[in-house]
Design a protein around this motif. Structure first.
Motif: not given
Length: 638
Positions: A587-600
């Motif tokens: 998840i992140g701002r459109e066109g910006g760097r991600y803020l948080h992530y989770a591996y599938v």
């Protein structure tokens, strides 16, 4: 005569009393040189020229001072056609005038005209006196023997014989070449040139030159320099002793440089370098003319050296060499062809004895001690004897295989076994230090090649042929695969180091690869973008040697999530995708760097942290954590 004793100038302080006897000057002498060649039978006003000459000489010599030395030289009076027909009839001595008149009256002209050599003979008869003298030449024709009278006269002057040659051309009017030759002899020796066409003119000419006083000897200002290693070298700074010798008398002085005045004579000058214990000598003809400088060159002593080594050794071996020498910076021990450029060397700073690599080619060589890597100051011979060379290998090998190769050779540093096309550049190599036998990679292209023993990686000293046979190549894989999936690939190939299976667009750069060492079949990641690709067998990760096509089919991609979520909340996100290694939901701002992530790999759905700042964001499916392949929006609320 006291006026002839040396005056000492500059840095010299010389005692000269012992030289007085040697430098005493008697009255100057005169030598008459008379032409008695066949042409003297020619007539002037009906009278033979030799008859005129007899009468004129008789009249002139009747009044010649009895206490002055007088000599007589003639030529052409004994043999026809002989340039050597020159005779010093009377050596210079007082009271010889009457005897010379008698001899002239008996001359019978018949031969050639070697007038230049006659002047030389007269000058040589004066050499033993080493005093100023006059030569009077009477000749009626052109030189017929010496090709260059002018050059001969100049050489007499350079030889240091202090004499003046007056020349009388008798009946030579209109003979341009004869006039030029006679004038040149006179001018080169500082004398006068006169012509006479009859008895009266001959008498007057002889009276003039007989009455002309001989020049008194004058001292020459001599500068002596002792220098090192060449005419332009530096002055010697340590003491120099000079020894001057003339007619058995000598004296010594010290100093460098120095200025001294010497009277005419053939001086022997010796310079002695006290510190080096070296001596240099020179014969200096002092002629009482222009000041002159003479340099004596002393050579810097070359240090001595010696070498301790065997008389013979096997080709390519490393041997120990002992040495004795100055061991200055860059001093080294070399081996070379006799008189040729060095082949290998080792610095003396590396030890004593030191180790030196011998050439691989048998023959006669020389060991050298090189001073400062500039001057060879010692050599000694050494014979390089042959050694056995061999490469033990099969006559054929499969393309791309790794083959064991045995070898026999010097095993010098960096020796290696190579393979390459005959006469071409090597393709693969292995150092002999890695074993015997060693393992060598074969080329992938079938054909005839050669195995080579490379001495020190510089010189091929042995070869043998080998045939590279074709090898089976294949890639076993489905014709289609889902985008982003990991599939199993079978392969047939050489399995060389770094061989791998790749996938990429046709003619383009690879996208994913797996090494064949990882298994057969191996697992290979497929691209995420659908389309037609090619699978490739890459030989040693350098050369693609086999390909086959594969179709990458599209796959479903989706992110299942609410349209809104509270700021900072952790929510569940469902997904549809390839589930490749490192795939994740971001998840992140459109066109910006991600803020948080989770591996599938952590589940489906995954739990994902929402940003703390309310606003509109995007959820992303990131393929292998490299490429975003799907997005959807989500609103984060207060």
């Amino acid at each position: 005569m006291k006026g002839l004793l040396m005056a000492v100038l500059g840095t010299f302080a010389i005692g000269t009393a012992s030289l007085a006897p040697a430098l005493a000057q008697d009255k100057p002498g005169t030598i008459l040189v008379l032409d008695a060649s066949g042409s003297m039978w020619g007539q002037i006003d009906g009278v033979n020229k030799i008859v005129i000459a007899r009468e004129v000489v008789s009249g002139i010599l009747a009044d010649f001072p009895a206490d002055e030395p007088l000599g007589f030289v003639t030529y052409g009076h004994r043999e026809r056609g002989q340039c050597s027909d020159i005779q010093t009839v009377i050596e210079p001595a007082p009271g010889t005038a009457n005897e010379i008149v008698r001899i002239v009256d008996g001359l019978n002209p018949r031969g050639m005209t070697p007038m230049t050599d006659a002047v030389i003979a007269a000058a040589q008869s004066l050499r033993h006196t080493e005093q100023v003298a006059t030569v009077i030449l009477v000749s009626d024709g052109i030189e017929t023997c010496n090709p260059d009278p002018c050059a001969a006269a100049r050489e007499l002057e350079r030889a240091g014989i202090d004499f003046t040659a007056h020349v009388i051309g008798f009946d030579v009017r209109g003979e341009a070449e004869a006039l030029l030759q006679m004038q040149c002899i006179a001018s080169e020796t500082g004398g006068r040139f006169l012509t006479a066409d009859n008895a009266q003119e001959l008498t007057e000419a002889l009276q003039q030159v007989v009455a002309a006083p001989a020049a008194l000897p004058s001292s020459t200002e001599l500068t002596l320099r002792a220098v090192m290693d060449g005419e332009d070298g530096p002055l010697v700074e340590t003491p120099i002793t000079w020894t001057f010798s003339l007619d058995g008398e000598s004296f010594e002085v010290e100093g460098n440089p120095g200025l001294i005045e010497l009277p005419p004579g053939p001086w022997e000058v010796t310079g002695y370098h006290v510190a080096l214990e070296q001596e240099q000598s020179a014969q200096l003809a002092i002629v009482g003319r222009q000041p002159r400088t003479h340099s004596m060159v002393f050579e810097t002593p070359v240090p001595t050296a010696s070498l301790v080594a065997p008389d013979s050794a096997a080709a390519g071996k490393v041997i120990e060499i002992g040495w004795n020498g100055p061991d200055e910076p860059s001093d080294n021990i070399q081996i070379a062809h006799v008189g040729g450029r060095y082949i290998d060397f080792a610095y003396t700073r590396d030890g004593n004895p030191l180790r030196l690599q011998l050439p691989a080619e048998p023959g006669n060589y020389e060991l050298r001690y090189s001073l400062r890597d500039r001057h060879v100051i010692h050599t000694r011979p050494i014979e390089i004897t042959p050694i056995e060379l061999d490469i033990i290998a099969p006559t054929t090998a499969s393309a791309g295989s790794v083959t064991e190769i045995g070898w026999v050779g010097p095993a010098a540093s960096d020796d290696n076994i190579q393979i390459g096309p005959e006469g071409g550049r090597y393709l693969h190599y292995a150092y002999v230090r890695d074993g015997n036998p060693l393992r060598l990679q074969m080329p992938i292209e079938p054909g005839m090649y050669e195995l080579r023993y490379s001495f020190q990686d510089r010189e091929v000293i042995h070869t043998r042929p080998i045939e590279i046979t074709p090898v089976d190549l294949n890639i076993i894989a489905p014709e289609t695969a889902s985008a982003g999936s990991v599939i199993e690939i079978g392969w047939v190939g050489p399995a060389a180091s770094d061989d791998n299976i790749q996938i990429g667009p046709e003619g383009g750069r690879y996208l994913h690869y797996a090494y064949v060492r990882d298994g057969n079949p191996l697992r290979l990641q497929m691209p995420i973008e659908p389309g037609t690709y090619e699978l490739r067998y890459s030989f040693r990760d350098r050369e693609v040697i086999h390909t086959r096509p594969i179709e990458i089919a599209p796959i479903d991609l989706n992110i299942v999530a609410p349209k809104t979520a509270p700021a900072g909340a952790v929510i569940e996100i469902g997904w549809v995708g390839p589930a490749a290694s490192y795939d994740n939901i971001q998840i992140g701002r459109e066109g910006g760097r991600y803020l948080h992530y989770a591996y599938v790999r952590d589940g489906n759905p995954v739990r994902l942290q929402m940003p703390s700042e309310p606003g509109t964001y995007e959820l992303r499916y990131s393929f292998r954590d490299r490429e975003v392949v799907f997005t959807r929006t989500i609103t984060v609320t207060e």
